[in-house]
Design an enzyme around this catalytic site. Structure first.
Site, short mmCIF file in Angstrom:
data_model
loop_
_atom_site.label_atom_id
_atom_site.label_comp_id
_atom_site.label_asym_id
_atom_site.label_seq_id
_atom_site.Cartn_x
_atom_site.Cartn_y
_atom_site.Cartn_z
N ARG A 144 18.89 -6.62 47.12
CA ARG A 144 18.18 -7.68 47.85
C ARG A 144 16.74 -7.86 47.35
O ARG A 144 16.08 -8.84 47.68
CB ARG A 144 18.21 -7.37 49.36
CG ARG A 144 19.59 -7.54 49.98
CD ARG A 144 19.70 -6.90 51.36
NE ARG A 144 19.88 -5.45 51.29
CZ ARG A 144 20.09 -4.66 52.35
NH1 ARG A 144 20.12 -5.17 53.56
NH2 ARG A 144 20.27 -3.36 52.20
N LYS A 178 14.55 -0.51 43.41
CA LYS A 178 13.81 -0.77 44.66
C LYS A 178 12.78 0.30 44.98
O LYS A 178 11.63 -0.01 45.29
CB LYS A 178 14.80 -0.90 45.82
CG LYS A 178 14.11 -0.93 47.18
CD LYS A 178 15.00 -1.41 48.30
CE LYS A 178 15.86 -0.32 48.87
NZ LYS A 178 16.64 -0.81 50.03
N ALA A 195 -32.28 -9.90 27.45
CA ALA A 195 -31.13 -10.76 27.77
C ALA A 195 -30.34 -11.11 26.51
O ALA A 195 -30.89 -11.18 25.42
CB ALA A 195 -31.64 -12.04 28.43
C1 UD1 Z 1 20.66 2.07 56.50
C2 UD1 Z 1 21.49 2.60 57.66
C3 UD1 Z 1 21.16 1.79 58.93
C4 UD1 Z 1 19.68 1.88 59.21
C5 UD1 Z 1 18.84 1.47 58.00
C6 UD1 Z 1 17.38 1.83 58.24
C7 UD1 Z 1 23.61 3.51 56.84
C8 UD1 Z 1 25.05 3.25 56.60
N1 UD1 Z 1 22.90 2.49 57.34
O1 UD1 Z 1 21.03 0.70 56.28
O2 UD1 Z 1 21.90 2.28 60.02
O3 UD1 Z 1 19.35 1.07 60.32
O4 UD1 Z 1 19.25 2.19 56.81
O5 UD1 Z 1 16.55 1.35 57.23
O6 UD1 Z 1 23.17 4.63 56.61
N2 UD1 Z 1 21.51 4.92 49.32
C9 UD1 Z 1 21.95 5.87 48.44
N3 UD1 Z 1 23.27 5.85 48.09
C10 UD1 Z 1 24.14 4.96 48.58
C11 UD1 Z 1 23.67 3.99 49.49
C12 UD1 Z 1 22.35 3.99 49.85
O7 UD1 Z 1 21.20 6.71 47.97
O8 UD1 Z 1 25.31 5.04 48.20
C13 UD1 Z 1 20.08 4.93 49.68
C14 UD1 Z 1 19.36 3.66 49.27
O9 UD1 Z 1 18.77 3.82 47.97
C15 UD1 Z 1 18.29 3.52 50.35
C16 UD1 Z 1 18.91 4.23 51.54
O10 UD1 Z 1 19.98 5.00 51.07
O11 UD1 Z 1 17.08 4.18 50.00
C17 UD1 Z 1 19.41 3.23 52.59
O12 UD1 Z 1 20.33 2.36 51.97
P1 UD1 Z 1 20.34 0.82 52.29
O13 UD1 Z 1 21.38 0.18 51.48
O14 UD1 Z 1 18.97 0.26 52.25
O15 UD1 Z 1 20.85 0.89 53.82
P2 UD1 Z 1 20.60 -0.17 54.96
O16 UD1 Z 1 21.57 -1.28 54.82
O17 UD1 Z 1 19.17 -0.52 55.05
CA CA Z 2 17.31 -0.05 53.89
#
Ligand code: UD1
Ligand code: CA
Length: 481
Positions: free
Chosen positions: A19, A26, A387
């Site tokens: 996103r 990110k 100057a």
């Molecule tokens: C996640 C939470 C959500 C919470 C929100 C808070 C889950 C399923 N959802 O959603 O409940 O409200 O954060 O900000 O946990 N990441 C990994 N590996 C993966 C997927 C993600 O390392 O396979 C890391 C991403 O780099 C990121 C973090 O986990 O730093 C959160 O992932 P993101 O995709 O941003 O989750 P959200 O949709 O924001």
């Molecule tokens: Ca997030």
């Protein structure tokens, strides 16, 4: 391990962050002079965990190299495919040998506003309440995108439902999952083995662990965070700007409460690494970056950008750009000066209007007031540079040094063709091109002699306005041959 020292902190940073629509991963985007993941690592460090593990995946070479630069003690666990936050935590536990006993804190790499204090409180609540898991929650004005906290009739947390998987009724819930958890390490490993992927994203959700633990009869707790701004997760650049503004405001507030005057916080920008002395005064439109220090009673701005620059006590820096420079006590800079790396202005020295300096040591009380370039130079004390002077330091292949002594007065429009040395107390005449050393106390004159060709206008421009003016001013002189 005690509440003050968790067994491990796991930072999730393997996602691409689609996103963001960026070529940069990110978590490497920056706010206030530090990457998103750098902020999270710094807050995590405040807990002094036995292990600090960052889960990397997308662009992992880049992210790993960045992490070893900001915190060499960080361990990384690789998540080759981003199969969800639960899968990511599994990879971290594997990296730590599978079974971690004690408290394991999990945070997302994209929540840069989280403070060490909030993490400490979460760990304390978790251990005091004897929970299997404690989730940090908050009520946010707009819960779009966040996981919703689901509570039973008795108010106890029964689980978390992701936005994409939530019913309309669940989406109406304002209390959200911050993405920060404290777990009992052994129970966490157990529950992660039971997480399924039957959700809208086909991923292993860490959030499902809550429901699993609850069903197995364990205590599931929630710590309602007071300040929802701390848990802002960055998913796009609108949120990036929002987080930057919040952190900047927080940093300026700390500075103001410590005795710094910030005339307009809305147009003042600081990095987390910037420090101030008491009664420093910052005018509007100022950016203070990197290891910049503004000492007591120093005044900076308006419209100034300082990077890795030290401004000593009582100095005045106005409408200036500076990088890796030192401004001495009570020195003055600008308006409209450019101080490049290696500029070192002594106490009470001056770099005035339209003055550029680079790799230059300027002694106490020495002034370079107007329209000059000083590159690769050493100037002694209480010297005045006329100057429009240029330190001619580059012969097209190499840079050369100019040395000017103390108590010198150099004329306006001088070129100092380096390498050249001017002794203490020497003078130079206006318009001189100084190519040879000047001994102490001498006057150097290095310019063409003036020649007046009388009557030239009357002969060469007869009938012109100039000729008429000359004729009425001095008829004899104008007609002279
Ligand atoms: C996640 C939470 C959500 C919470 C929100 C808070 C889950 C399923 N959802 O959603 O409940 O409200 O954060 O900000 O946990 N990441 C990994 N590996 C993966 C997927 C993600 O390392 O396979 C890391 C991403 O780099 C990121 C973090 O986990 O730093 C959160 O992932 P993101 O995709 O941003 O989750 P959200 O949709 O924001
Ligand atoms: Ca997030």
């Amino acid at each position: 391990m005690s509440a003050n020292r968790p067994a491990a902190v796991v930072v999730l940073a393997a996602g691409e962050g689609t996103r963001m629509k960026s070529a940069t991963p990110k978590v490497l985007h920056e706010i206030c002079g530090r990457s998103l993941v750098g902020h999270v690592v710094a807050a995590s460090r405040e807990l002094d965990p036995a292990h600090l593990v960052v889960v990397v995946g997308h662009a992992r070479e880049q992210v790993t190299a960045h992490l070893s630069a900001v915190d060499p003690e960080v361990r990384t666990a690789v998540q080759y495919e981003q199969n969800g936050t639960g899968h990511a935590v599994r990879m971290a536990l594997e990296e730590l040998g599978g079974n971690v006993t004690g408290t394991v804190i999990v945070v997302c790499g994209d929540t840069p506003l989280l403070t060490g204090e909030t993490l400490r409180q979460l760990a304390r609540t978790h251990e005091t309440d004897g929970n299997a898991v404690t989730v940090l929650t908050a009520e946010v004005p707009d819960s779009t995108g966040y996981g919703r906290i689901i509570r039973g009739a008795d108010g106890a947390v029964t689980g978390i439902v992701e936005h994409k998987d939530a019913t309309d009724a669940q989406r109406a819930v304002r209390e959200i999952n911050s993405g920060v958890f404290a777990f009992d390490g052994t129970l966490l490993a157990d529950a992660l083995g039971k997480v399924r992927t039957d959700n809208s994203q086909g991923e292993e959700y860490l959030t499902d662990v809550l429901g699993i633990l609850r069903e197995a009869g364990h205590r599931v707790g929630a710590a309602v965070g007071g300040d929802h701004r701390q848990i802002l997760g960055i998913n796009n650049r609108v949120q990036l700007a929002e987080a930057r503004a919040l952190l900047n405001a927080r940093l300026l507030e700390q500075a103001m409460l410590a005795g710094v005057t910030v005339v307009d916080p809305a147009s003042t920008f600081v990095d987390v690494t910037v420090t101030f002395g008491q009664d420093a005064l910052i005018h509007p439109g100022t950016q203070l970056l990197g290891a910049t220090h503004v000492a007591e009673r120093a005044e900076v701005g308006p419209n100034t950008r300082l990077k890795d620059t030290t401004v000593h006590a009582g100095a005045r820096v106005d409408n200036t750009v500076a990088d890796s420079a030192v401004v001495g006590e009570s020195a003055t800079v600008g308006p409209f000066a450019y101080l490049r790396p290696g500029t070192n202005l002594g106490a009470k020295a001056k770099a005035g209007t339209y003055v550029e300096m680079k790799n230059a040591t300027i002694g106490e009380g020495t002034k370079v007031p107007h329209l000059s370039y000083v590159g690769d130079a050493t100037i002694g004390e209480y010297t005045n540079i006329g100057a429009a002077s240029v330190f001619v330091n580059y012969d097209g292949e190499h840079k050369h040094h100019t040395t000017i002594g103390s108590h010198c007065k150099t004329g306006s429009d001088n070129m100092f063709v380096a390498p050249v040395t001017i002794g203490d107390g020497a003078y130079t005449a206006a318009g001189s091109v100084i190519t040879k050393d000047v001994p102490p106390g001498a006057l150097a004159v290095a310019r063409g002699q003036q020649r007046n060709i009388e009557g030239w206008v009357a002969r060469k421009r007869p009938g012109s306005a100039a000729a008429t003016a000359a004729q009425s001013a001095a008829p004899e002189d104008a007609a002279r041959h």
